[in-house]
Design a protein around this motif. Structure first.
Motif, mmCIF file in Angstrom:
data_model
loop_
_atom_site.group_PDB
_atom_site.id
_atom_site.type_symbol
_atom_site.label_atom_id
_atom_site.label_comp_id
_atom_site.label_asym_id
_atom_site.label_seq_id
_atom_site.Cartn_x
_atom_site.Cartn_y
_atom_site.Cartn_z
ATOM 1 N N UNK A 181 25.986 49.248 85.763
ATOM 2 C CA UNK A 181 26.556 49.514 84.432
ATOM 3 C C UNK A 181 27.636 48.508 84.028
ATOM 4 N N UNK A 209 29.820 52.163 73.065
ATOM 5 C CA UNK A 209 29.580 52.848 74.338
ATOM 6 C C UNK A 209 29.063 51.878 75.398
ATOM 7 N N UNK A 210 28.121 51.049 74.992
ATOM 8 C CA UNK A 210 27.471 50.166 75.954
ATOM 9 C C UNK A 210 28.369 49.072 76.486
ATOM 10 N N UNK A 262 10.594 55.581 79.802
ATOM 11 C CA UNK A 262 11.210 55.601 81.136
ATOM 12 C C UNK A 262 12.714 55.823 81.025
ATOM 13 N N UNK A 263 13.336 55.160 80.062
ATOM 14 C CA UNK A 263 14.771 55.348 79.864
ATOM 15 C C UNK A 263 15.086 56.772 79.428
ATOM 16 N N UNK A 264 14.248 57.301 78.555
ATOM 17 C CA UNK A 264 14.450 58.676 78.074
ATOM 18 C C UNK A 264 14.332 59.660 79.234
ATOM 19 N N UNK A 266 14.895 58.964 82.330
ATOM 20 C CA UNK A 266 16.093 58.772 83.155
ATOM 21 C C UNK A 266 17.271 59.549 82.597
ATOM 22 N N UNK A 267 17.425 59.516 81.279
ATOM 23 C CA UNK A 267 18.517 60.273 80.646
ATOM 24 C C UNK A 267 18.322 61.770 80.873
ATOM 25 N N UNK A 270 19.420 62.755 84.427
ATOM 26 C CA UNK A 270 20.868 62.942 84.571
ATOM 27 C C UNK A 270 21.289 64.300 84.021
ATOM 28 N N UNK A 274 22.873 67.550 86.111
ATOM 29 C CA UNK A 274 24.171 68.140 85.762
ATOM 30 C C UNK A 274 24.055 69.617 85.414
ATOM 31 N N UNK B 189 19.146 53.609 82.564
ATOM 32 C CA UNK B 189 18.800 55.007 82.847
ATOM 33 C C UNK B 189 17.616 55.084 83.805
ATOM 34 N N UNK B 208 27.493 57.244 82.454
ATOM 35 C CA UNK B 208 27.314 58.151 81.313
ATOM 36 C C UNK B 208 27.399 57.378 80.000
ATOM 37 N N UNK B 210 27.001 54.111 79.586
ATOM 38 C CA UNK B 210 25.972 53.082 79.522
ATOM 39 C C UNK B 210 24.588 53.626 79.226
ATOM 40 N N UNK B 211 24.361 54.916 79.481
ATOM 41 C CA UNK B 211 23.027 55.490 79.270
ATOM 42 C C UNK B 211 22.976 56.473 78.103
ATOM 43 N N UNK B 212 24.110 56.705 77.423
ATOM 44 C CA UNK B 212 24.135 57.766 76.408
ATOM 45 C C UNK B 212 23.002 57.633 75.393
ATOM 46 N N UNK B 214 20.211 56.299 75.638
ATOM 47 C CA UNK B 214 18.858 56.443 76.202
ATOM 48 C C UNK B 214 18.312 57.848 75.949
#
Lengths: 317, 317
Positions: A181, A209-210, A262-264, A266-267, A270, A274, B189, B208, B210-212, B214
């Motif tokens: 990151x 954010x990024x 794939x990114x979605x 991954x999100x 997470x 949680x 992500x 968190x 960096x992937x928001x 996504x």
């Protein structure tokens, strides 16, 4: 406490707040003065602080930059050779290797609280920094579980939950979720800034954010990424592979469905982790397979939340 | 308003709130019903809404997904062929080309408010969504500046400041500060989730953040990135180049100073742009070089904050 910056200063404050006897030393005269002005027992005499720890069999916590670890370990070997020793640096294999080399008789247990801010120095510290955080406390095949429990107890006293892992497993995971990151944020911030005033004028939430962690002090980011080179290289290669595949797909078919899905996912992973329902679990620290039991718990995404005299009590998804 | 999702629904509410006469139509029966239930003049009859706009010489705002733009433009050509027309989609060159092809007599001026959330649909809308946001209002060589001023006035009425740019300049900038952030978040992500439960358990602030994005609906991310292919490919190549150079540096010398410093400077550039002192500037819309003046202002990172009958009033760094 050896080192009284953001993390060391926060540990000192938090440990004092829960009634532990604490004293600190740091090479930074500014941090030592600031800590003393706040009423803490702090100086720049690292050797004296270590000798005092040896006399009282106190837990020594190293909170110095990764680049200063070797020098402080040499002082430990001279002034408190068999002390109970932990650290809070963001890379664990390198510190483990250094501890074995330079302070071989210390009862070393690696630690890493997953908490921090972009700030640094004593003044940025906060006794509440560790509340709700994961604090990795390493378990190797030769780890003294009595020493491990002392370090885990400190983390729990400070409001964290403990994740037992080997140094190698820790380093592989933080390469993915902390070091990558920071590197992607640096890449994005550089590519964004190359867009000049127009890009900066249009930057909104996704860019802010990024790139947020790209504002971290470069020396800190260098220390953790360069110090985790072996685990980080294959993770960067994974990112390069995914970004390259995405580029190829956009250039050829024009479609990005696979990469974006794939990114979605991954999100979602997470979010699921949680929100997972946790089940209680206990590990008897005197059992012959206690180290395996602790590490298995950590590898499943579990955590230790309290310790009795001989048992680690926790939960797993 | 044609389209009553997050953005269209927010424009409709915000325009009504400042006293404009508004009506909307959408292909989504759910959004039309929800808007009507909230007291708005909304239906699923896009053609009727366009005919009504033609009769009253109203400003037509297209807030449909990029993939539906062509179909709606064909309806514009039939029902309101010479209407005053703008849109709020996130890619501008493609819509400009489509408007020229399918509704050649419309007085089209491209627009893009740099505001949004990960939510979608009428219910996610908010009249305050555009407050303080940059709203790009495109200026091409053949743009009718009377039409441009009407669109800019809408953006300003809704609380935004206007950034005048060509469609091409807009697309290049958003590739850097919106589309690349979404793609890097997807890569991160995916690589993070590949680390399994341990990685998810240790994920903290940097991951968190960096992937928001996504977690954004994949169809939305696909529409904007695939729709901006030409501008996005070289920007992805820049990111690949920087990440590859960083990888090579870590593998060979072990040092990441250059890459991390570049990211830090990029983060400082964003902070500097946001804290810059601005000077007032005015562009006479009747002047022969008015289009150049507006675009030069946008390219310097400036903004239009109000409009008199014949002058755009703004500020530049």
């Amino acid at each position: 406490m050896i080192g009284l910056g953001l993390i060391g200063g926060s540990v000192l404050r938090a440990a004092a707040a829960v009634g532990r006897g604490v004293w600190g030393a740091t090479a930074s005269a500014a941090d030592a003065e600031a800590a003393a002005a706040d009423g803490f027992d702090a100086s720049t005499d690292v050797e004296a602080a270590l000798r005092r720890a040896a006399e009282r069999d106190a837990l020594v916590v190293l909170a110095v930059p990764l680049t200063a670890v070797e020098e402080v370990l040499r002082a430990v070997a001279v002034c408190a050779p068999s002390c109970l020793l932990t650290d809070v640096t963001s890379v664990k294999t390198g510190v483990l290797t250094a501890a074995r080399a330079f302070a071989p008789n210390a009862r070393y247990v690696g630690g890493h609280p997953m908490a921090g801010t972009a700030e640094s120095g004593w003044r940025a510290g906060d006794a509440a920094l560790f509340g709700g955080a994961a604090w990795v406390v390493c378990v190797e095949d030769d780890t003294d579980l009595g020493a491990w429990a002392e370090v885990a107890r400190l983390a729990i006293d400070l409001g964290s939950h403990v994740v037992p892992l080997t140094a190698a497993t820790h380093d592989e995971a933080v390469a993915r979720i902390s070091h990558l990151p920071h590197l992607l944020a640096a890449v994005l911030a550089a590519v964004g800034a190359d867009g000049g005033p127009v890009a900066m004028a249009l930057a909104a939430g996704s860019y802010t954010d990024g790139t947020r962690v790209a504002a971290t002090r470069p020396a800190l980011v260098r220390a953790m990424t360069e110090g985790n080179r072996e685990a980080l290289l294959p993770v960067i290669d994974e990112a390069l592979g995914r970004l390259g595949a995405l580029r190829g797909s956009l250039a050829s078919t024009g479609g990005l469905a696979v990469s974006i899905e794939s990114g979605y996912e991954g999100a979602q992973a997470l979010a699921a982790a949680r929100q997972a329902t946790l089940s209680g679990v206990r590990v008897a620290l005197g059992a012959p397979d206690a180290r395996d039991g602790l590490r298995a718990l950590g590898e499943r995404g579990g955590r230790i939340t309290s310790l009795t005299e001989d048992t680690a009590v926790g939960e797993v998804p």
